[in-house]
Write an enzyme that holds these catalytic residues in place. Structure first.
Site, PDB file in Angstrom:
ATOM      1  N   ARG A 163      33.759  52.066  51.332  1.00  0.00           N
ATOM      2  CA  ARG A 163      34.752  53.106  50.997  1.00  0.00           C
ATOM      3  C   ARG A 163      34.442  54.422  51.721  1.00  0.00           C
ATOM      4  O   ARG A 163      34.558  55.502  51.151  1.00  0.00           O
ATOM      5  CB  ARG A 163      34.803  53.365  49.486  1.00  0.00           C
ATOM      6  CG  ARG A 163      35.302  52.208  48.659  1.00  0.00           C
ATOM      7  CD  ARG A 163      36.768  51.890  48.968  1.00  0.00           C
ATOM      8  NE  ARG A 163      37.309  50.928  48.032  1.00  0.00           N
ATOM      9  CZ  ARG A 163      37.169  49.617  48.142  1.00  0.00           C
ATOM     10  NH1 ARG A 163      36.514  49.102  49.166  1.00  0.00           N
ATOM     11  NH2 ARG A 163      37.706  48.802  47.261  1.00  0.00           N
ATOM     12  N   SER A 235      40.925  51.703  41.671  1.00  0.00           N
ATOM     13  CA  SER A 235      39.567  52.004  41.207  1.00  0.00           C
ATOM     14  C   SER A 235      39.368  53.513  41.225  1.00  0.00           C
ATOM     15  O   SER A 235      39.558  54.150  42.261  1.00  0.00           O
ATOM     16  CB  SER A 235      38.535  51.395  42.154  1.00  0.00           C
ATOM     17  OG  SER A 235      38.609  50.000  42.143  1.00  0.00           O
ATOM     18  N   GLU A 331      36.086  57.585  43.459  1.00  0.00           N
ATOM     19  CA  GLU A 331      36.540  57.022  44.726  1.00  0.00           C
ATOM     20  C   GLU A 331      37.828  57.747  45.123  1.00  0.00           C
ATOM     21  O   GLU A 331      38.158  57.874  46.291  1.00  0.00           O
ATOM     22  CB  GLU A 331      36.817  55.531  44.507  1.00  0.00           C
ATOM     23  CG  GLU A 331      36.832  54.721  45.771  1.00  0.00           C
ATOM     24  CD  GLU A 331      38.140  54.038  45.982  1.00  0.00           C
ATOM     25  OE1 GLU A 331      38.819  54.366  46.971  1.00  0.00           O
ATOM     26  OE2 GLU A 331      38.495  53.160  45.165  1.00  0.00           O
TER      27      GLU A 331
HETATM   28  N1  EPU Z   1      33.412  43.831  34.498  1.00  0.00           N
HETATM   29  C1  EPU Z   1      32.859  44.171  33.291  1.00  0.00           C
HETATM   30  N2  EPU Z   1      33.671  44.455  32.259  1.00  0.00           N
HETATM   31  C2  EPU Z   1      35.022  44.374  32.361  1.00  0.00           C
HETATM   32  C3  EPU Z   1      35.596  44.013  33.592  1.00  0.00           C
HETATM   33  C4  EPU Z   1      34.758  43.761  34.670  1.00  0.00           C
HETATM   34  O1  EPU Z   1      31.649  44.216  33.124  1.00  0.00           O
HETATM   35  O2  EPU Z   1      35.693  44.664  31.376  1.00  0.00           O
HETATM   36  C5  EPU Z   1      32.507  43.541  35.617  1.00  0.00           C
HETATM   37  C6  EPU Z   1      32.438  42.064  35.910  1.00  0.00           C
HETATM   38  O3  EPU Z   1      31.171  41.638  35.568  1.00  0.00           O
HETATM   39  C7  EPU Z   1      32.645  41.949  37.418  1.00  0.00           C
HETATM   40  C8  EPU Z   1      32.579  43.373  37.887  1.00  0.00           C
HETATM   41  O4  EPU Z   1      32.962  44.185  36.784  1.00  0.00           O
HETATM   42  O5  EPU Z   1      31.597  41.258  37.982  1.00  0.00           O
HETATM   43  C9  EPU Z   1      33.375  43.642  39.113  1.00  0.00           C
HETATM   44  O6  EPU Z   1      34.788  43.538  38.899  1.00  0.00           O
HETATM   45  P1  EPU Z   1      35.760  43.189  40.116  1.00  0.00           P
HETATM   46  O7  EPU Z   1      35.341  41.937  40.730  1.00  0.00           O
HETATM   47  O8  EPU Z   1      37.155  43.301  39.629  1.00  0.00           O
HETATM   48  O9  EPU Z   1      35.517  44.274  41.250  1.00  0.00           O
HETATM   49  P2  EPU Z   1      35.161  45.821  41.222  1.00  0.00           P
HETATM   50  O10 EPU Z   1      33.835  45.975  41.843  1.00  0.00           O
HETATM   51  O11 EPU Z   1      35.337  46.367  39.875  1.00  0.00           O
HETATM   52  C10 EPU Z   1      36.097  46.281  43.612  1.00  0.00           C
HETATM   53  C11 EPU Z   1      36.995  47.278  44.298  1.00  0.00           C
HETATM   54  C12 EPU Z   1      38.464  46.957  44.037  1.00  0.00           C
HETATM   55  C13 EPU Z   1      38.717  45.553  44.520  1.00  0.00           C
HETATM   56  C14 EPU Z   1      37.775  44.584  43.777  1.00  0.00           C
HETATM   57  C15 EPU Z   1      37.898  43.158  44.248  1.00  0.00           C
HETATM   58  C16 EPU Z   1      35.743  49.342  44.438  1.00  0.00           C
HETATM   59  C17 EPU Z   1      35.590  50.734  43.947  1.00  0.00           C
HETATM   60  N3  EPU Z   1      36.693  48.622  43.858  1.00  0.00           N
HETATM   61  O12 EPU Z   1      36.272  46.441  42.210  1.00  0.00           O
HETATM   62  O13 EPU Z   1      39.241  47.856  44.812  1.00  0.00           O
HETATM   63  O14 EPU Z   1      40.064  45.189  44.300  1.00  0.00           O
HETATM   64  O15 EPU Z   1      36.409  44.977  44.013  1.00  0.00           O
HETATM   65  O16 EPU Z   1      37.324  43.037  45.495  1.00  0.00           O
HETATM   66  O17 EPU Z   1      35.014  48.919  45.313  1.00  0.00           O
HETATM   67  C18 EPU Z   1      40.316  49.989  44.773  1.00  0.00           C
HETATM   68  O18 EPU Z   1      39.516  50.356  45.603  1.00  0.00           O
HETATM   69  O19 EPU Z   1      41.221  50.767  44.324  1.00  0.00           O
HETATM   70  C19 EPU Z   1      40.197  48.648  44.215  1.00  0.00           C
HETATM   71  C20 EPU Z   1      40.967  48.210  43.218  1.00  0.00           C
END
Ligand code: EPU
Length: 335
Positions: A163, A235, A331
Site C-alpha cells: 500500500r 480497509s 490506509e
Molecule cells: N479476521 C478476524 N476477525 C474478523 C474478520 C477477519 O480476525 O471478524 C481476520 C481473519 O483471521 C483473516 C484476517 O482477518 O485471516 C484477514 O482478513 P482478509 O483476508 O479479509 O484480509 P485483510 O488483511 O483484512 C486485505 C486488504 C483488502 C483486501 C484483502 C484480501 C489491506 C489493508 N486490506 O484485507 O483490501 O481486499 O486483504 O486480499 O491490506 C482495501 O485495501 O481497501 C481492501 C479491502
C-alpha cells in the site's frame, strides 16, 4: 476544463460525506492538466481526487480539488503472449478490469470489485487476493506540477511497497498521473495464493478467467460493504508490518495471532484480527460503525460527519494499542 466554486463533494467520496471544497476543477484531458499547471492552480492548496474511494474528508476542504476525469483504454502492443494496454487516469478501475476479462487478458481478475479510478491505483499500490497493481504495471505517465512537462516512471522507479509508492513520498504533490501502461498475459495464468480463493475454485475443472473473477466477487460480497449502498472507504487501516522480534514477543502472550512472514525479518499482522480481539468489532457510534463481517472497514450508515469518523477510528487505534502495543496506521487518506 470545468471549474466550480463552493462545490459539494458528496458524490465524490465513497464515505458519502456532505463536505464542500472552495473550488472543484474537472480535467477533461491531459491538455487540461497542463493548462491547470500553467494557470497556477497547483500553487495554492490543492488535492487531486480520483474516484474518492480511499479518502476521508475530516471537514470542508479549504482549497481546490482537482479531478482528472479523462478516460480511455487502448491496446498498444500485442506480441501473441502478452499485451500492453494504456489506460487514462480518469478511467474507472472497474471498466479496466472488465475490459481485461472480456478480452481474455490475465492479471487483474483478482482485483475485480475494487472501487476507484485507474490513476489512483499506483499511489497506494492497490491489492487484493494475492495480486497488487505493481505485478502488472509497466509504466506510469504523469506531468510535473511545477513545469507541466511529462514525467515517465518505470515500475521500479515507482518504489512500490505494501500500500505504498513514491507517490506517497518524494513525488507527493509533485506530479499528476495521466496514464498507466499495464502488461497482461494472453496465456492462462492465475494467482491462487490466497487460500479462500484457491478453495473457492478448487472443484472447477477447466478454470476460466470468469470463474476466478466471480469467485473473488463472491468473497468480497460476503465480507465487504456494497460500494454505493453503504458509505465506506474499504480497509480503513493497513495491516501492521513489524520486526519479527516484536511479533515473537507478542505471540508469547497472544499465541492465536495470525501472522505472515514477508521477508527481511518483517512480519505482517492482521489488523482485522487485532480489532476483533481488542473487542471493537461490535462498536458503533451514531451512524459510524465497524463493519461486522470485516472489522478492518469503518462504515457510515448515513449522516455521519468526517470528524465523527475521525473520533471513531482514533478510539479503535487506542483500544488496539492498549491491548497489543501496536499502532494501526490508517490506509485511508485523511484530509
Ligand atoms: N479476521 C478476524 N476477525 C474478523 C474478520 C477477519 O480476525 O471478524 C481476520 C481473519 O483471521 C483473516 C484476517 O482477518 O485471516 C484477514 O482478513 P482478509 O483476508 O479479509 O484480509 P485483510 O488483511 O483484512 C486485505 C486488504 C483488502 C483486501 C484483502 C484480501 C489491506 C489493508 N486490506 O484485507 O483490501 O481486499 O486483504 O486480499 O491490506 C482495501 O485495501 O481497501 C481492501 C479491502
Amino acid at each position: 476544463m470545468k471549474q466550480f466554486s463552493h462545490f459539494s463533494l458528496k458524490n465524490h467520496n465513497s464515505f458519502a460525506l456532505d463536505v464542500y471544497c472552495d473550488s472543484f476543477v474537472v480535467l477533461d484531458s491531459v491538455k487540461d492538466a497542463v493548462e491547470a499547471v500553467n494557470k497556477g492552480l497547483f500553487l495554492k492548496k490543492f488535492f487531486i481526487l480520483g474516484g474518492g474511494s480511499n479518502v476521508l474528508f475530516a471537514s470542508d476542504f479549504q482549497g481546490t480539488v482537482i479531478h482528472p476525469a479523462f478516460g480511455g483504454i487502448s491496446l498498444v502492443e500485442d506480441n501473441g503472449t502478452s499485451v500492453l494496454i494504456e489506460v487514462a487516469a480518469g478511467e474507472s478501475w472497474e471498466n479496466f478490469v472488465n475490459y481485461a476479462i472480456e478480452n481474455g487478458y490475465y492479471g487483474v481478475e483478482n482485483l475485480i470489485g475494487i472501487p476507484g479510478n485507474v490513476g489512483s491505483a499506483p499511489v497506494q499500490n492497490i491489492g487484493a487476493y494475492g495480486v497488487e497493481v505493481k505485478d502488472v504495471l509497466v509504466e506510469v505517465r504523469a506531468i510535473s506540477l511545477l513545469t507541466g512537462e511529462p514525467v515517465v516512471l518505470s515500475n521500479e522507479q515507482c518504489a512500490f511497497g505494501y500500500r505504498d509508492s513514491i507517490f506517497k513520498h518524494e513525488l507527493k504533490g509533485k506530479v499528476l498521473i495521466t496514464n498507466i501502461i499495464f502488461k497482461l498475459s494472453k496465456k492462462k495464468n492465475f494467482t491462487l495464493s490466497y487460500t479462500p480463493l484457491k478453495n473457492a475454485v478448487a472443484d472447477i475443472k477447466k478454470l476460466t478467467i470468469n470463474d476466478v473473477a466471480n469467485a473473488v466477487l463472491s468473497i468480497r460480497n460476503a465480507k465487504l460493504p456494497k460500494v454505493g449502498e453503504i458509505g465506506s472507504a474499504g480497509s480503513f487501516f493497513k495491516n501492521p508490518v513489524l520486526p519479527a522480534e516484536t511479533v515473537n514477543s507478542l505471540l508469547l502472550s497472544n499465541p492465536d495471532l495470525n501472522y505472515y512472514n514477508i521477508g527481511n525479518d518483517l512480519v505482517k499482522l492482521s489488523a482485522a484480527q487485532l480489532i476483533d480481539l481488542a473487542g471493537c468489532k461490535s462498536w458503533r457510534a451514531g451512524a459510524v460503525s465497524v463493519f461486522p463481517t470485516q472489522p478492518l472497514v469503518i462504515v457510515n450508515y448515513g449522516g455521519a460527519t468526517g470528524s465523527e469518523i475521525v473520533d471513531f477510528y482514533k478510539k479503535i487505534q487506542s483500544a488496539v494499542f492498549e491491548m497489543f502495543n501496536v499502532k494501526l496506521e490508517p490506509e485511508v487518506n485523511i484530509l
